[in-house]
Design a protein around this motif. Structure first.
Motif, PDB file in Angstrom:
ATOM      1  N   ALA A  94     -25.030  28.721 -25.293  1.00  0.00           N
ATOM      2  CA  ALA A  94     -25.750  27.046 -26.537  1.00  0.00           C
ATOM      3  C   ALA A  94     -26.960  28.007 -26.170  1.00  0.00           C
ATOM      4  CB  ALA A  94     -26.265  26.030 -25.394  1.00  0.00           C
ATOM      5  N   ILE A  95     -28.014  27.349 -27.422  1.00  0.00           N
ATOM      6  CA  ILE A  95     -28.622  27.344 -28.347  1.00  0.00           C
ATOM      7  C   ILE A  95     -29.954  26.737 -27.973  1.00  0.00           C
ATOM      8  CG2 ILE A  95     -30.441  28.940 -30.513  1.00  0.00           C
ATOM      9  CD1 ILE A  95     -27.059  29.816 -30.703  1.00  0.00           C
ATOM     10  N   LEU A  96     -31.164  26.442 -27.383  1.00  0.00           N
ATOM     11  CA  LEU A  96     -32.029  25.866 -28.123  1.00  0.00           C
ATOM     12  C   LEU A  96     -33.081  26.650 -29.178  1.00  0.00           C
ATOM     13  CD1 LEU A  96     -34.465  23.666 -27.591  1.00  0.00           C
ATOM     14  CD2 LEU A  96     -35.213  24.860 -25.781  1.00  0.00           C
ATOM     15  N   MET A  97     -33.345  25.446 -30.198  1.00  0.00           N
ATOM     16  CA  MET A  97     -33.967  26.229 -31.438  1.00  0.00           C
ATOM     17  C   MET A  97     -35.024  25.788 -31.961  1.00  0.00           C
ATOM     18  SD  MET A  97     -33.903  28.591 -33.791  1.00  0.00           S
ATOM     19  CE  MET A  97     -34.826  29.145 -35.391  1.00  0.00           C
ATOM     20  N   GLY A  98     -36.460  26.088 -32.215  1.00  0.00           N
ATOM     21  CA  GLY A  98     -37.471  25.136 -32.888  1.00  0.00           C
ATOM     22  C   GLY A  98     -38.966  25.242 -32.015  1.00  0.00           C
ATOM     23  N   PRO A  99     -39.023  25.629 -30.432  1.00  0.00           N
ATOM     24  CA  PRO A  99     -40.403  25.288 -29.797  1.00  0.00           C
ATOM     25  C   PRO A  99     -41.455  26.161 -30.120  1.00  0.00           C
ATOM     26  CG  PRO A  99     -38.673  24.309 -28.435  1.00  0.00           C
ATOM     27  CD  PRO A  99     -37.733  24.997 -29.396  1.00  0.00           C
ATOM     28  N   GLY A 100     -42.577  25.756 -30.927  1.00  0.00           N
ATOM     29  CA  GLY A 100     -43.898  26.727 -31.755  1.00  0.00           C
ATOM     30  C   GLY A 100     -43.076  28.084 -32.201  1.00  0.00           C
TER      31      GLY A 100
END
Length: 284
Positions: A94-100
């Motif tokens: 899975a991917i977590l995309m975006g913080p900062g």
């Protein structure tokens, strides 16, 4: 619908005696532009504190030392060429995309790559949402991605205001309707963050969260939440369950942090570090 405390243990990802780090999933976190290491640290740490097996962070090269000092268990890369990204995505569940990550051209290119990739679920948070708000191509890519894979989006009120083209005051008056409308339009799960976060599925299911406190109104709290949700998604929970359970667990960890430090003194790292005690309480 409201989750109840007695339901939580049964919803958590299952663990077995015959397991290894690969059993509990591999999460790729794309977070943290130059001088914004904290976003990557908080999301990666929260993911690991939520039962994840392995995490790899793609971030600015300058963030390496800070990340390794805070989360030495994480893998790290600063390479964002297509070949490197393809290898990292092939590794991940899975991917977590975006913080900062910022909203410049490089961040836009990264989000476009993620949305054009098939066969892997994604959590989009923070600047990932801001990028979607300013780019019609990315919006269409989001719809195409969501038609094939699970996508969760976790906006706070201002991010939703930019994305939906509505004022914050109008969204606050119709939190549930806004979350459901966006979830259905884009075929995604939406966790719309406020004092009572609303999680909506693309089918119109809604969970209203009841945990948490005003001490969680602090920088980095959303990065912790994104890490928890992404961890649950990586551990094979459905998008709606991962998001709604993640919001509930995040709020409970915030309540433990408030017990320790008070609502005035707690910070986002305290929420992440309260996760182990929270899970111990649930298991008992």
């Amino acid at each position: 619908m409201i989750l109840k405390a007695e339901e939580i243990k049964g919803l958590l990802p299952k663990r077995t005696a015959d397991s290894n780090k690969g059993t509990y999933g591999k999460l790729l976190v794309i977070a943290g532009r130059k001088e914004c290491a904290g976003c990557a640290i908080l999301s990666a740490l929260a993911a690991l504190r939520s039962g994840l097996g392995m995490v790899k962070v793609i971030s600015a090269k300058s963030n390496f030392t800070a990340l390794m000092n805070a989360v030495p268990e994480a893998l790290f890369s600063s390479k964002t060429d297509e070949a490197a990204l393809e290898a990292d995505v092939a590794w991940a569940d899975a991917i977590l995309m975006g913080p900062g990550i910022g909203t410049g051209k490089k961040a836009e290119k990264l989000l476009s790559f993620v949305l054009d990739t098939r066969g892997i679920p994604v959590v989009i948070d923070a600047d990932g949402i801001n990028l979607l708000s300013q780019n019609d191509y990315l919006r269409e890519a989001l719809k195409t991605k969501a038609a094939a894979d699970t996508v969760i989006m976790t906006p706070h009120l201002m991010e939703m205001s930019r994305f939906a083209g509505l004022s914050v005051s109008d969204i606050k008056k119709s939190m549930t309707e806004t979350a459901v409308s966006i979830a259905k339009t884009y075929s995604i799960t939406v966790s719309l963050k406020d004092a009572r976060t609303i999680t909506a599925s693309s089918y119109g299911d809604v969970i209203i969260n009841t945990t948490g406190n005003n001490g969680m109104s602090t920088a980095g709290s959303g990065d912790v939440l994104a890490g928890v949700i992404a961890s649950f998604l990586t551990q094979s929970l459905s998008g709606f369950v991962a998001a709604s359970l993640g919001v509930y667990v995040h709020g409970m960890a915030g309540d433990i942090a408030a017990e320790r430090y008070g609502v005035r003194g707690m910070k986002a790292m305290d929420i992440a570090e309260a996760l182990p005690e929270l899970f111990l309480r649930i298991e008992r």
